[in-house]
Each structure stands twice: as structure tokens, then as C-alpha cells.
Design an enzyme around this catalytic site. Structure first.
Site, PDB file in Angstrom:
ATOM      1  N   ASP A  76       0.363  -8.335  -1.545  1.00  6.23           N
ATOM      2  CA  ASP A  76       0.475  -8.602  -2.972  1.00  6.23           C
ATOM      3  C   ASP A  76      -0.507  -9.705  -3.344  1.00  6.23           C
ATOM      4  O   ASP A  76      -0.947 -10.458  -2.465  1.00  6.23           O
ATOM      5  CB  ASP A  76       1.907  -9.020  -3.349  1.00  6.23           C
ATOM      6  CG  ASP A  76       2.106  -8.973  -4.864  1.00  6.23           C
ATOM      7  OD1 ASP A  76       2.270  -7.861  -5.395  1.00  6.23           O
ATOM      8  OD2 ASP A  76       2.067 -10.032  -5.518  1.00  6.23           O
ATOM      9  N   TYR A 119       0.477 -16.465 -13.405  1.00  5.96           N
ATOM     10  CA  TYR A 119       1.811 -16.373 -12.779  1.00  5.96           C
ATOM     11  C   TYR A 119       2.353 -17.760 -12.431  1.00  5.96           C
ATOM     12  O   TYR A 119       3.526 -18.050 -12.628  1.00  5.96           O
ATOM     13  CB  TYR A 119       1.768 -15.505 -11.523  1.00  5.96           C
ATOM     14  CG  TYR A 119       1.778 -14.019 -11.834  1.00  5.96           C
ATOM     15  CD1 TYR A 119       2.926 -13.407 -12.341  1.00  5.96           C
ATOM     16  CD2 TYR A 119       0.654 -13.236 -11.641  1.00  5.96           C
ATOM     17  CE1 TYR A 119       2.940 -12.058 -12.641  1.00  5.96           C
ATOM     18  CE2 TYR A 119       0.655 -11.884 -11.938  1.00  5.96           C
ATOM     19  CZ  TYR A 119       1.804 -11.294 -12.441  1.00  5.96           C
ATOM     20  OH  TYR A 119       1.816  -9.965 -12.749  1.00  5.96           O
ATOM     21  N   ARG A 163      10.705   1.542   2.112  1.00  4.28           N
ATOM     22  CA  ARG A 163      11.132   0.490   1.186  1.00  4.28           C
ATOM     23  C   ARG A 163      12.663   0.356   1.093  1.00  4.28           C
ATOM     24  O   ARG A 163      13.174  -0.720   0.798  1.00  4.28           O
ATOM     25  CB  ARG A 163      10.518   0.818  -0.176  1.00  4.28           C
ATOM     26  CG  ARG A 163      10.593  -0.196  -1.243  1.00  4.28           C
ATOM     27  CD  ARG A 163       9.825  -1.448  -0.966  1.00  4.28           C
ATOM     28  NE  ARG A 163      10.034  -2.349  -2.079  1.00  4.28           N
ATOM     29  CZ  ARG A 163      11.181  -2.980  -2.309  1.00  4.28           C
ATOM     30  NH1 ARG A 163      12.172  -2.830  -1.483  1.00  4.28           N
ATOM     31  NH2 ARG A 163      11.318  -3.752  -3.353  1.00  4.28           N
ATOM     32  N   ARG A 198      -2.720   0.997  -6.749  1.00  4.59           N
ATOM     33  CA  ARG A 198      -1.295   1.156  -6.475  1.00  4.59           C
ATOM     34  C   ARG A 198      -0.971   2.481  -5.779  1.00  4.59           C
ATOM     35  O   ARG A 198       0.125   3.013  -5.931  1.00  4.59           O
ATOM     36  CB  ARG A 198      -0.462   1.034  -7.762  1.00  4.59           C
ATOM     37  CG  ARG A 198      -0.380  -0.374  -8.296  1.00  4.59           C
ATOM     38  CD  ARG A 198       0.433  -1.236  -7.362  1.00  4.59           C
ATOM     39  NE  ARG A 198       0.360  -2.644  -7.701  1.00  4.59           N
ATOM     40  CZ  ARG A 198       1.229  -3.262  -8.483  1.00  4.59           C
ATOM     41  NH1 ARG A 198       2.214  -2.609  -9.006  1.00  4.59           N
ATOM     42  NH2 ARG A 198       1.084  -4.538  -8.715  1.00  4.59           N
ATOM     43  N   ARG A 242       5.322   2.936  -4.350  1.00  2.59           N
ATOM     44  CA  ARG A 242       5.797   3.524  -5.597  1.00  2.59           C
ATOM     45  C   ARG A 242       5.879   5.037  -5.633  1.00  2.59           C
ATOM     46  O   ARG A 242       6.953   5.593  -5.764  1.00  2.59           O
ATOM     47  CB  ARG A 242       4.918   3.087  -6.762  1.00  2.59           C
ATOM     48  CG  ARG A 242       5.141   1.661  -7.156  1.00  2.59           C
ATOM     49  CD  ARG A 242       4.316   1.392  -8.349  1.00  2.59           C
ATOM     50  NE  ARG A 242       4.708   0.176  -9.050  1.00  2.59           N
ATOM     51  CZ  ARG A 242       4.146  -0.208 -10.165  1.00  2.59           C
ATOM     52  NH1 ARG A 242       3.209   0.516 -10.701  1.00  2.59           N
ATOM     53  NH2 ARG A 242       4.543  -1.302 -10.747  1.00  2.59           N
TER      54      ARG A 242
HETATM   55  O1  CP3 Z   1      -1.647   0.452  -3.368  1.00  2.46           O
HETATM   56  C1  CP3 Z   1      -1.615  -0.762  -3.671  1.00  2.46           C
HETATM   57  O2  CP3 Z   1      -2.271  -1.177  -4.623  1.00  2.46           O
HETATM   58  C2  CP3 Z   1      -0.744  -1.646  -2.792  1.00  2.46           C
HETATM   59  C3  CP3 Z   1      -1.031  -3.068  -2.660  1.00  2.46           C
HETATM   60  C4  CP3 Z   1      -0.758  -3.934  -3.889  1.00  2.46           C
HETATM   61  C5  CP3 Z   1       0.522  -4.438  -4.301  1.00  2.46           C
HETATM   62  N1  CP3 Z   1       0.311  -5.322  -5.321  1.00  2.46           N
HETATM   63  C6  CP3 Z   1       1.850  -4.149  -3.705  1.00  2.46           C
HETATM   64  C7  CP3 Z   1       3.019  -4.174  -4.617  1.00  2.46           C
HETATM   65  C8  CP3 Z   1      -1.718  -4.464  -4.740  1.00  2.46           C
HETATM   66  C9  CP3 Z   1      -3.210  -4.207  -4.764  1.00  2.46           C
HETATM   67  C10 CP3 Z   1      -1.028  -5.332  -5.631  1.00  2.46           C
HETATM   68  C11 CP3 Z   1      -1.729  -6.137  -6.635  1.00  2.46           C
HETATM   69  C12 CP3 Z   1      -0.967  -6.826  -7.675  1.00  2.46           C
HETATM   70  N2  CP3 Z   1       0.279  -7.406  -7.606  1.00  2.46           N
HETATM   71  C13 CP3 Z   1      -1.495  -7.080  -8.958  1.00  2.46           C
HETATM   72  C14 CP3 Z   1      -2.866  -6.690  -9.431  1.00  2.46           C
HETATM   73  C15 CP3 Z   1      -2.931  -5.239  -9.740  1.00  2.46           C
HETATM   74  C16 CP3 Z   1      -2.412  -4.833 -11.085  1.00  2.46           C
HETATM   75  O3  CP3 Z   1      -1.555  -3.951 -11.104  1.00  2.46           O
HETATM   76  O4  CP3 Z   1      -2.891  -5.345 -12.077  1.00  2.46           O
HETATM   77  C17 CP3 Z   1      -0.523  -7.786  -9.678  1.00  2.46           C
HETATM   78  C18 CP3 Z   1      -0.642  -8.224 -11.125  1.00  2.46           C
HETATM   79  C19 CP3 Z   1       0.590  -7.997  -8.808  1.00  2.46           C
HETATM   80  C20 CP3 Z   1       1.863  -8.726  -9.091  1.00  2.46           C
HETATM   81  C21 CP3 Z   1       2.990  -7.769  -8.957  1.00  2.46           C
HETATM   82  N3  CP3 Z   1       3.604  -7.454  -7.765  1.00  2.46           N
HETATM   83  C22 CP3 Z   1       3.557  -6.967  -9.976  1.00  2.46           C
HETATM   84  C23 CP3 Z   1       3.174  -7.007 -11.434  1.00  2.46           C
HETATM   85  C24 CP3 Z   1       4.515  -6.152  -9.355  1.00  2.46           C
HETATM   86  C25 CP3 Z   1       5.247  -5.037 -10.039  1.00  2.46           C
HETATM   87  C26 CP3 Z   1       6.680  -5.052 -10.105  1.00  2.46           C
HETATM   88  C27 CP3 Z   1       7.149  -3.610 -10.167  1.00  2.46           C
HETATM   89  O5  CP3 Z   1       8.025  -3.268  -9.333  1.00  2.46           O
HETATM   90  O6  CP3 Z   1       6.688  -2.839 -11.009  1.00  2.46           O
HETATM   91  C28 CP3 Z   1       4.533  -6.481  -7.978  1.00  2.46           C
HETATM   92  C29 CP3 Z   1       5.356  -5.861  -6.923  1.00  2.46           C
HETATM   93  C30 CP3 Z   1       4.585  -4.922  -6.048  1.00  2.46           C
HETATM   94  N4  CP3 Z   1       3.440  -5.251  -5.378  1.00  2.46           N
HETATM   95  C31 CP3 Z   1       4.920  -3.582  -5.739  1.00  2.46           C
HETATM   96  C32 CP3 Z   1       3.956  -3.114  -4.830  1.00  2.46           C
HETATM   97  C33 CP3 Z   1       3.868  -1.780  -4.171  1.00  2.46           C
HETATM   98  C34 CP3 Z   1       6.121  -2.851  -6.346  1.00  2.46           C
HETATM   99  C35 CP3 Z   1       6.968  -1.987  -5.528  1.00  2.46           C
HETATM  100  C36 CP3 Z   1       7.887  -2.564  -4.512  1.00  2.46           C
HETATM  101  O7  CP3 Z   1       8.605  -3.545  -4.775  1.00  2.46           O
HETATM  102  O8  CP3 Z   1       7.921  -1.960  -3.438  1.00  2.46           O
END
Ligand code: CP3
Length: 336
Positions: free
Chosen positions: A71, A148, A35, A22, A26
């Protein structure tokens, strides 16, 4: 010299490679600025912008890898599933997948048609990345994706997923089989476009018993690693203490460890023929630097300079992580 690739091959390195799950998104002010104008899916659909977001942490933090910005739901959205990514919640489905009919609606992935923007981003990033920084591609593992799809979103109990797994095993097998094929095609297309390592995220698999993992999940994850034909890979999960041997048996040049397992003991269980990635508790990074430093040194001591260690967190960065701690942590790992 590309230290991430060397670590995947368990070759000695002059300094331990480090990146953060991540890291793109963020925590970076430059990501937050992007964003504010575009949502997550809009970023992934614009290769120039998506490449920029992928490269931001490399410039700012000095990490040894970029991780493709996308994602885990990206390929599923690509085959037409109605999924939204909701801020601070994660993926949400319009209609959960819980019967054979819904499973059969999931068509195979044709990467060039369904996710061309991902492959274009990979090519753009590779062109801009210094040769000593690796580009990591990724996908969600079948179990984590299935959770999911079946729950319809995030879950703490995985009740619908486990009910389906145990109550309708033939539907489960069909779902997992389709997800495995889709994921294999997706990762192979990323590799062909230029990613150098792939990480399979089985983030939620730690909710399973070892028996359930072996029967209902391992064969599908294994199918994906076999399809990669030896390409460098990282197999990641959280809370996988009792599953580590079975996850390693499914595949991966490197296995991810979270902070609940002491790195040296986890490595011993996985076996010397694999590398390990981890395993700082991301919440430690919210504390003042001396606490971070002490914990990072303990991890490096447990790794003992053995070839095959990629320094990382046990899970993704917390959004409130002070950037200064990250910059100093990269410097510390590189100078140790
Ligand atoms: O640096 C990175 O890792 C960027 C790429 C990335 C994202 N999602 C972008 C994202 C990666 C590798 C992921 C993987 C991902 N997505 C996982 C596996 C990794 C883990 O944390 O276990 C999972 C379970 C997801 C599903 C998902 N997507 C979740 C649980 C969330 C979080 C919601 C939140 O806002 O906390 C997302 C949204 C998401 N995917 C964000 C990002 C940067 C959140 C920020 C935003 O909306 O800009």
C-alpha cells in the site's frame, strides 16, 4: 521482449502493453479467498503470500505487468507511524500530523530494516515472472502521502492539508522534504531488489491549483525522479487536466492520464519526449462488453500506434468489475 519497458523508452512494440491499476486485489476471487484469512497488512508481511497475490492477475488476465502488492502507506508504517488500513475506507491515522513536532518525529526510512518483507517479495516475484512481463514497484507521492497524514484519513476537501500548506509553509516544507527523501529511498530499494519500473501515485494532487502545485509540491516530486537516475518511471495523478505539463516537468518516463483528458490531446501537452499511460474510465468496465470495446477502440485510435502508450485505466478498478470484461479487454488491446 518486455513491452512495458519498451513503451517507457518509447520504442516501437508489436502490440500495446496493458495492465490495470488495482489489478491485484478486489476483483479476483482468488484474492478474496486469501483476504478472508489475512488482512491487507498481514499479506504484505508474508513475502510468499504477497508474491502469490502479486502474480494472480498476471495468470488470470494475461496483463503485461505485475504491480507489487503493498500500500502507499507501507513505508510510513515502516518508520513507525500508527496507521491502520480500514476496509472500504483506506488509511486511518491514530494522530494526524499537523505541527513541526509531529513532522520531526518522522524518521528517515532504512528500507532493509523497515520494510524487508517488501524487498523479499520483489525478489520472489521476479524469480517467478516470465521475462516478457514487467514488475512495477510503486510509492505514494509526497502530496498524496501528506494529505493522508495531515487529514488523518481520506478527505474530499483537503481542508487541513491546504490550511497547513498555506498557513504554516515552513512546517509544510519540512513534511514534504522528509516524505520526498523517504519515498526516494523506498523506490531505490525496490529497484535494487528487482522492480523494473516504478510508479509514483499522486492520486489526489488534482485538488490543487497549478500555482500551488508548482510552489508546494512539484519540487518534492522532482527530487524523487532525480534520485531515480533515469530508471523507467510512471507519474500518475487523477483529475490533473491543468497540471499535466507541470507534472511532466517534475519527471516520469510516462505520465498517467485519466479519462477526463482525450489521450491524444493530453499527450500533445505533455510532449513527444514522454510516454502516456491510460485512460479508460474504470466505470465503463461495469457496462456490457460492446460498450467497453467501443471505448477501448476510441482510446487506441487516439494513441494511433505511436510508441510510448501503455494501456491502462484512468484510475483503479471498481470491485464489481466483471472479470470477463477484463480478460476480453486485454485480448482486444493485444490484437489491435
Ligand atoms: O493491484 C494493486 O494496485 C495492488 C497494490 C496497491 C494497493 N494499494 C493495495 C490495496 C496499490 C498500488 C495501492 C495504492 C494506493 N493505496 C493508492 C494509490 C492508488 C489510487 O487508487 O489512487 C492509495 C490512494 C491508497 C490508499 C488506500 N488503501 C485506499 C484509498 C484504499 C481503499 C479502501 C477500499 O477498500 O476501497 C486502500 C486499501 C487497499 N490497498 C486495498 C488494496 C487491494 C483494498 C482491499 C483490501 O482491503 O484488501
Amino acid at each position: 521482449m518486455n513491452r512495458i519497458l519498451q513503451a517507457c523508452a518509447r520504442q516501437p512494440v508489436d502490440r500495446t502493453p496493458v495492465w490495470f491499476m488495482r489489478q491485484a486485489g478486489r476483483v479476483l476471487p482468488e484474492y478474496r479467498a486469501v483476504r478472508r484469512q489475512h488482512d491487507l497488512l498481514a499479506i504484505t508481511h508474508q513475502p510468499e503470500l504477497c508474491a502469490e497475490v502479486t502474480l494472480q492477475p498476471v495468470r488470470r488476465l494475461g496483463v503485461d505487468a505485475a504491480i507489487l502488492f503493498a500500500d502507499i502507506m507501507t513505508p510510513l508504517i515502516g518508520v513507525g507511524l500508527d496507521i491502520r488500513i480500514v476496509e472500504r475506507t483506506g488509511p486511518v491515522l491514530a494522530e494526524p500530523v499537523r505541527d513541526l513536532e509531529a513532522v520531526r518525529c518522522m524518521r528517515p526510512l532504512a528500507p532493509e530494516e523497515d520494510v524487508p518483507f517488501v524487498l523479499e517479495t520483489v525478489k520472489l516475484v521476479r524469480r517467478q515472472l516470465p521475462p516478457d512481463v514487467a514488475l512495477i514497484g510503486f510509492a505514494g507521492a509526497p502530496f498524496t502521502l501528506a494529505s493522508y497524514l495531515v487529514e488523518g484519513g481520506a478527505s474530499r476537501t483537503f481542508e487541513h492539508t491546504k490550511r497547513l500548506m498555506h498557513g504554516q509553509p515552513e512546517v509544510w516544507r519540512e513534511l514534504m522534504s522528509r516524505l520526498a527523501d523517504l519515498t526516494a529511498a523506498y523506490l531505490k530499494a525496490q529497484l535494487a531488489a528487482g522492480v523494473q519500473v516504478v510508479q509514483l501515485f499522486d492520486s489526489w494532487v488534482g485538488c490543487l491549483s497549478p500555482d500551488d502545485y508548482r510552489c508546494a509540491v512539484q519540487p518534492y516530486s522532482r527530487r524523487i525522479f532525480e534520485a531515480l537516475e533515469g530508471a523507467p518511471s510512471i507519474h500518475f495523478g487523477v483529475d490533473t487536466g491543468w497540471l499535466l505539463e507541470d507534472m511532466a516537468a517534475a519527471g516520469g518516463s510516462v505520465v498517467g492520464l485519466d479519462w477526463r483528458v482525450p489521450l491524444d490531446l493530453g499527450w500533445q501537452r505533455i510532449g513527444g519526449d514522454r510516454g502516456v499511460q491510460g485512460n479508460l474510465d474504470p466505470m465503463t468496465l461495469l457496462a456490457p462488453w460492446p460498450a467497453v470495446e467501443a471505448e477501448a477502440r476510441r482510446i487506441l485510435d487516439r494513441a494511433g500506434g505511436r510508441p510510448g502508450h501503455i494501456f491502462n485505466l484512468g484510475h483503479g478498478l471498481h470491485p464489481d468489475t466483471p472479470l470477463d470484461n477484463l480478460v476480453r479487454l486485454v485480448e482486444l488491446v493485444h490484437s489491435s
